[in-house]
Design an enzyme around this catalytic site. Structure first.
Site, PDB file in Angstrom:
ATOM      1  N   ARG A   1      24.927 -15.676  36.481  1.00 48.93           N
ATOM      2  CA  ARG A   1      24.714 -14.321  35.355  1.00 48.93           C
ATOM      3  C   ARG A   1      25.917 -13.918  34.427  1.00 48.93           C
ATOM      4  O   ARG A   1      26.006 -13.789  32.998  1.00 48.93           O
ATOM      5  CB  ARG A   1      24.505 -13.064  36.338  1.00 48.93           C
ATOM      6  CG  ARG A   1      24.564 -11.678  34.582  1.00 48.93           C
ATOM      7  CD  ARG A   1      23.633 -11.838  34.262  1.00 48.93           C
ATOM      8  NE  ARG A   1      24.001 -10.654  33.127  1.00 48.93           N
ATOM      9  CZ  ARG A   1      24.397 -10.912  32.202  1.00 48.93           C
ATOM     10  NH1 ARG A   1      25.130 -11.795  31.817  1.00 48.93           N
ATOM     11  NH2 ARG A   1      24.602 -10.050  31.256  1.00 48.93           N
ATOM     12  N   TYR A   2      26.968 -14.820  35.006  1.00 51.01           N
ATOM     13  CA  TYR A   2      28.783 -14.985  34.122  1.00 51.01           C
ATOM     14  C   TYR A   2      28.873 -15.929  34.098  1.00 51.01           C
ATOM     15  O   TYR A   2      29.145 -17.376  35.223  1.00 51.01           O
ATOM     16  CB  TYR A   2      29.566 -14.126  34.822  1.00 51.01           C
ATOM     17  CG  TYR A   2      29.418 -12.475  35.303  1.00 51.01           C
ATOM     18  CD1 TYR A   2      29.785 -11.599  34.205  1.00 51.01           C
ATOM     19  CD2 TYR A   2      28.755 -11.753  36.763  1.00 51.01           C
ATOM     20  CE1 TYR A   2      29.345  -9.968  34.606  1.00 51.01           C
ATOM     21  CE2 TYR A   2      29.293 -10.802  36.414  1.00 51.01           C
ATOM     22  CZ  TYR A   2      29.222  -9.409  35.561  1.00 51.01           C
ATOM     23  OH  TYR A   2      28.424  -8.233  35.391  1.00 51.01           O
TER      24      TYR A   2
ATOM     25  N   ARG B   1      30.986 -17.380  36.963  1.00 49.60           N
ATOM     26  CA  ARG B   1      31.388 -17.370  38.846  1.00 49.60           C
ATOM     27  C   ARG B   1      29.990 -17.185  39.293  1.00 49.60           C
ATOM     28  O   ARG B   1      28.658 -16.206  38.086  1.00 49.60           O
ATOM     29  CB  ARG B   1      31.854 -15.996  39.191  1.00 49.60           C
ATOM     30  CG  ARG B   1      31.743 -14.766  38.041  1.00 49.60           C
ATOM     31  CD  ARG B   1      32.777 -14.008  38.347  1.00 49.60           C
ATOM     32  NE  ARG B   1      32.707 -12.354  37.661  1.00 49.60           N
ATOM     33  CZ  ARG B   1      32.387 -12.402  35.931  1.00 49.60           C
ATOM     34  NH1 ARG B   1      33.484 -12.753  35.346  1.00 49.60           N
ATOM     35  NH2 ARG B   1      32.295 -11.460  35.643  1.00 49.60           N
TER      36      ARG B   1
ATOM     37  N   CYS C   1      19.981  -8.914  57.330  1.00 53.17           N
ATOM     38  CA  CYS C   1      20.951  -8.079  57.662  1.00 53.17           C
ATOM     39  C   CYS C   1      21.079  -7.925  59.025  1.00 53.17           C
ATOM     40  O   CYS C   1      19.880  -7.162  59.611  1.00 53.17           O
ATOM     41  CB  CYS C   1      21.173  -6.397  56.579  1.00 53.17           C
ATOM     42  SG  CYS C   1      21.207  -7.131  54.737  1.00 53.17           S
TER      43      CYS C   1
ATOM     44  N   CYS D   1      19.985  -1.186  54.174  1.00 51.66           N
ATOM     45  CA  CYS D   1      20.098   0.323  53.785  1.00 51.66           C
ATOM     46  C   CYS D   1      18.645   0.342  52.731  1.00 51.66           C
ATOM     47  O   CYS D   1      18.397   0.004  52.281  1.00 51.66           O
ATOM     48  CB  CYS D   1      20.943  -0.380  52.380  1.00 51.66           C
ATOM     49  SG  CYS D   1      22.718  -0.181  53.142  1.00 51.66           S
TER      50      CYS D   1
ATOM     51  N   CYS E   1      18.042  -0.332  48.899  1.00 56.83           N
ATOM     52  CA  CYS E   1      19.207  -1.721  49.058  1.00 56.83           C
ATOM     53  C   CYS E   1      18.301  -1.874  47.105  1.00 56.83           C
ATOM     54  O   CYS E   1      17.029  -2.303  46.872  1.00 56.83           O
ATOM     55  CB  CYS E   1      18.389  -3.046  49.813  1.00 56.83           C
ATOM     56  SG  CYS E   1      18.579  -4.246  49.394  1.00 56.83           S
TER      57      CYS E   1
ATOM     58  N   ARG F   1      17.849  -5.241  46.572  1.00 61.00           N
ATOM     59  CA  ARG F   1      17.496  -6.547  46.961  1.00 61.00           C
ATOM     60  C   ARG F   1      16.745  -6.275  47.750  1.00 61.00           C
ATOM     61  O   ARG F   1      16.109  -7.250  48.454  1.00 61.00           O
ATOM     62  CB  ARG F   1      18.498  -7.998  47.390  1.00 61.00           C
ATOM     63  CG  ARG F   1      18.865  -8.425  45.675  1.00 61.00           C
ATOM     64  CD  ARG F   1      19.698  -9.254  46.495  1.00 61.00           C
ATOM     65  NE  ARG F   1      21.126  -9.328  45.664  1.00 61.00           N
ATOM     66  CZ  ARG F   1      22.066  -9.806  45.331  1.00 61.00           C
ATOM     67  NH1 ARG F   1      22.643  -9.216  47.087  1.00 61.00           N
ATOM     68  NH2 ARG F   1      22.913  -9.247  45.092  1.00 61.00           N
TER      69      ARG F   1
ATOM     70  N   ASP G   1      21.190   1.667  41.680  1.00 64.32           N
ATOM     71  CA  ASP G   1      20.304   0.464  40.649  1.00 64.32           C
ATOM     72  C   ASP G   1      18.594   0.862  40.683  1.00 64.32           C
ATOM     73  O   ASP G   1      18.043   1.984  41.980  1.00 64.32           O
ATOM     74  CB  ASP G   1      19.892  -0.578  41.503  1.00 64.32           C
ATOM     75  CG  ASP G   1      21.623  -1.720  41.434  1.00 64.32           C
ATOM     76  OD1 ASP G   1      21.862  -1.493  40.211  1.00 64.32           O
ATOM     77  OD2 ASP G   1      21.646  -2.646  42.202  1.00 64.32           O
TER      78      ASP G   1
ATOM     79  N   ASP H   1      25.673  -1.672  37.425  1.00 64.57           N
ATOM     80  CA  ASP H   1      24.737  -2.560  36.636  1.00 64.57           C
ATOM     81  C   ASP H   1      23.140  -3.037  35.916  1.00 64.57           C
ATOM     82  O   ASP H   1      22.279  -2.050  36.244  1.00 64.57           O
ATOM     83  CB  ASP H   1      24.274  -2.998  38.650  1.00 64.57           C
ATOM     84  CG  ASP H   1      24.349  -5.173  38.277  1.00 64.57           C
ATOM     85  OD1 ASP H   1      24.540  -5.530  37.219  1.00 64.57           O
ATOM     86  OD2 ASP H   1      24.832  -5.227  39.539  1.00 64.57           O
TER      87      ASP H   1
ATOM     88  N   LYS I   1      27.209  -6.570  34.976  1.00 64.05           N
ATOM     89  CA  LYS I   1      28.133  -4.845  35.445  1.00 64.05           C
ATOM     90  C   LYS I   1      29.012  -4.214  34.676  1.00 64.05           C
ATOM     91  O   LYS I   1      29.836  -4.926  33.618  1.00 64.05           O
ATOM     92  CB  LYS I   1      29.048  -4.622  36.947  1.00 64.05           C
ATOM     93  CG  LYS I   1      28.359  -5.063  38.023  1.00 64.05           C
ATOM     94  CD  LYS I   1      29.171  -5.641  38.558  1.00 64.05           C
ATOM     95  CE  LYS I   1      29.074  -6.457  40.136  1.00 64.05           C
ATOM     96  NZ  LYS I   1      28.324  -7.354  40.062  1.00 64.05           N
TER      97      LYS I   1
HETATM   98  C1  LIG Z   1      28.623  -8.582  40.769  1.00 65.03           C
HETATM   99  C2  LIG Z   1      28.403  -9.935  40.748  1.00 65.03           C
HETATM  100  C3  LIG Z   1      28.943 -11.167  40.821  1.00 65.03           C
HETATM  101  C4  LIG Z   1      30.674 -10.541  40.687  1.00 65.03           C
HETATM  102  O1  LIG Z   1      31.235  -9.522  39.867  1.00 65.03           O
HETATM  103  P1  LIG Z   1      32.224  -9.264  39.466  1.00 65.03           P
HETATM  104  O2  LIG Z   1      32.801  -8.386  38.708  1.00 65.03           O
HETATM  105  O3  LIG Z   1      33.842 -10.888  39.275  1.00 65.03           O
HETATM  106  O4  LIG Z   1      32.840  -8.432  41.119  1.00 65.03           O
HETATM  107  C5  LIG Z   1      28.610 -12.120  39.917  1.00 65.03           C
HETATM  108  N1  LIG Z   1      26.950 -12.450  39.752  1.00 65.03           N
HETATM  109  C6  LIG Z   1      26.244 -12.035  39.943  1.00 65.03           C
HETATM  110  C7  LIG Z   1      25.277 -11.837  39.587  1.00 65.03           C
HETATM  111  C8  LIG Z   1      26.898  -9.886  40.261  1.00 65.03           C
HETATM  112  O5  LIG Z   1      25.742  -8.552  40.064  1.00 65.03           O
END
Ligand SMILES: *Cc1c(COP(=O)(O)O)cnc(C)c1O
Length: 447
Positions: A123-124, A127, A136, A140, A143, A145, A304, A341, A348
């Site tokens: 997504r980012y 990372r 799990c 929860c 959840c 997911r 969510d 989110d 986020k």
């Molecule tokens: C939460 C999340 C992250 C990490 O986000 P940070 O703000 O760096 O903690 C990375 N990828 C996805 C898809 C996420 O939902």
């Protein structure tokens, strides 16, 4: 919360099995595999330890409900007589779980659309989220997911790990890998070690993080074998998930201490839940208990918009009110970042009370947590940072420049427009358009 003051009857965990498990040998009670094998999930099993309310009976008996499983350890923390018990609310369904609500989405965060290979969410820019299991220790009810977690359909295994790791290895932009699921710590230690080893072998992976709730649902899992293994793969970070101070039992605190002693920085991701922690004072108790446990409150999530979680949702203003009651009133590092989110896959987004009251070219007016309003006088002699002589800026330019709103501030583009904006504004003939990634850039004529 001072553990010495209000000592629970029998702290469940490493000392003595609580009622009604007092006949279980201690070695078995403290064996995480025994805990998993003896999870409670039927009306009968849960009814034996809880005085179930009709709403709960209906939730547990419903067809096609999201998977129910509760470790004996976590079940022992519930108030057997109180269906509003915050521990109970998190893992025992009620009929309200079946209620639909406006805007509910099974994949609220648009994760599937951001999955280049199964179980990997990119997504980012730098990372990725790696889903390594759908299982799990306990489930929860809210959840995010629940579309894949707990199910038998989408288990992740060796073939998925291979594809996920190949993707990460071939994308040098990925410097941070989040191992999540499901709960990665329900995997056998050698399986987890193999994953960590293979990720560590990728030179551009700087940081690995594990997201887990086992210190809370199954503190027995944090055994010496696991901790000795984990500490060979530093820098390794871990985020746990705690929503209410009652979850931080002596056993959970001991599990966290073992991880912290192994040099693993611990963070906490809490979810704002109606009837569990939608109270500034409960949240303050929680963040204080977390600090005592050496866990840094990291995120507080707005719940969510997933099916089954409707009755847990609160207005966003409740979260703002909680942050207002924390910031300034307690240690700065006890205050989590409150985030939504973004539904549809925006990632986020932090939301916070407003502290900036007003601005003029010479002054910035701010208020503090007490309502004290003051003026910061801006410098008149500021020499702007010279990006042309800065090696870090040079490197960023070589990599293609800033992205998003940061690119507007850097003067690298003038506007960001939603898709379809150009087509619906064709009358702007004097502006030339060029697509950059998913957004669009407006460039001045003649450039
Ligand atoms: C939460 C999340 C992250 C990490 O986000 P940070 O703000 O760096 O903690 C990375 N990828 C996805 C898809 C996420 O939902």
């Amino acid at each position: 919360m001072n553990p010495k003051e209000d000592k629970p009857k029998e702290p469940p965990g490493f000392e003595e099995p609580p009622h009604p498990w007092h006949d279980v040998p201690l070695a078995q009670w403290n064996d995480w595999r025994w805990q998993l094998r003896h999870r409670l999930n039927t009306l009968d099993e849960l009814g034996r330890i809880l005085k179930l309310a009709p709403e709960e009976e209906a939730g547990i008996s419903a067809q096609n409900h999201f998977r129910i499983d509760v470790t004996p350890y976590f079940a022992a923390l519930m108030d057997p007589d109180d269906p509003t018990c915050p521990i109970r609310r998190q893992v025992i369904p009620t009929a309200r779980e079946l209620d639909g609500f406006e805007a509910a989405m099974v994949d609220s965060l648009g994760e599937d659309a951001h999955s280049p290979v199964p179980g990997l969410v990119h997504r980012y820019p730098d990372r990725v989220l790696m889903l390594v299991t759908t299982l799990c220790a306990s489930y929860c009810r809210y959840c995010t997911r629940s579309r894949i977690v707990g199910g038998k359909a989408a288990r992740f295994g060796r073939a998925h790990y291979d594809a996920q790791i190949d993707y990460i290895a071939s994308n040098p932009a990925v410097r941070d890998v989040l191992i999540s699921g499901g709960d990665p710590l329900v995997l056998a230690t050698p399986v987890l070690e193999d994953l960590l080893q293979r990720l560590r072998a990728i030179p551009h992976v700087e940081v690995v993080r594990i997201g887990t709730r086992t210190p809370i649902f199954l503190p027995q899992r944090i055994d010496d074998e696991l901790v000795e293994m984990l500490k060979r793969y530093h820098p390794l970070w871990m985020n746990i998930h705690v929503n209410h101070p009652k979850e931080l039992t002596p056993a959970a605190r001991q599990a966290c201490a073992r991880l912290a002693d192994a040099g693993i920085p611990l963070g906490c991701q809490s979810v704002l839940l109606a009837g569990v922690n939608d109270c500034p004072n409960v949240m303050k108790d929680l963040v204080h208990a977390l600090l005592q446990t050496r866990v840094r409150p990291y995120y507080l999530y707005q719940c969510d918009m997933v099916p089954g979680a409707g009755h847990f949702r609160t207005p966003v203003s409740r979260g703002i009110e909680i942050i207002e009651a924390l910031r300034g009133h307690t240690s700065g590092f006890a205050v989590p970042t409150y985030v939504i989110d973004a539904p549809g896959g925006g990632g986020k987004v932090p939301v916070a009370p407003q502290y900036l009251i007003s601005q003029s070219p010479g002054r910035t007016v701010v208020r503090n947590f007490e309502g004290f309003i003051t003026t910061y006088t801006e410098p008149t002699c500021y020499e702007p940072h010279d990006a042309s002589r800065c090696p870090a800026c040079q490197r960023k330019r070589d990599e293609g420049g800033q992205e998003g709103v940061a690119s507007l501030l850097a003067g690298e583009r003038v506007a960001i427009a939603p898709e379809g904006f150009v087509q619906s504004h064709q009358r702007l003939t004097r502006i030339r358009w060029r697509p950059i990634k998913q957004a669009l850039t407006i460039e001045e004529e003649g450039e």
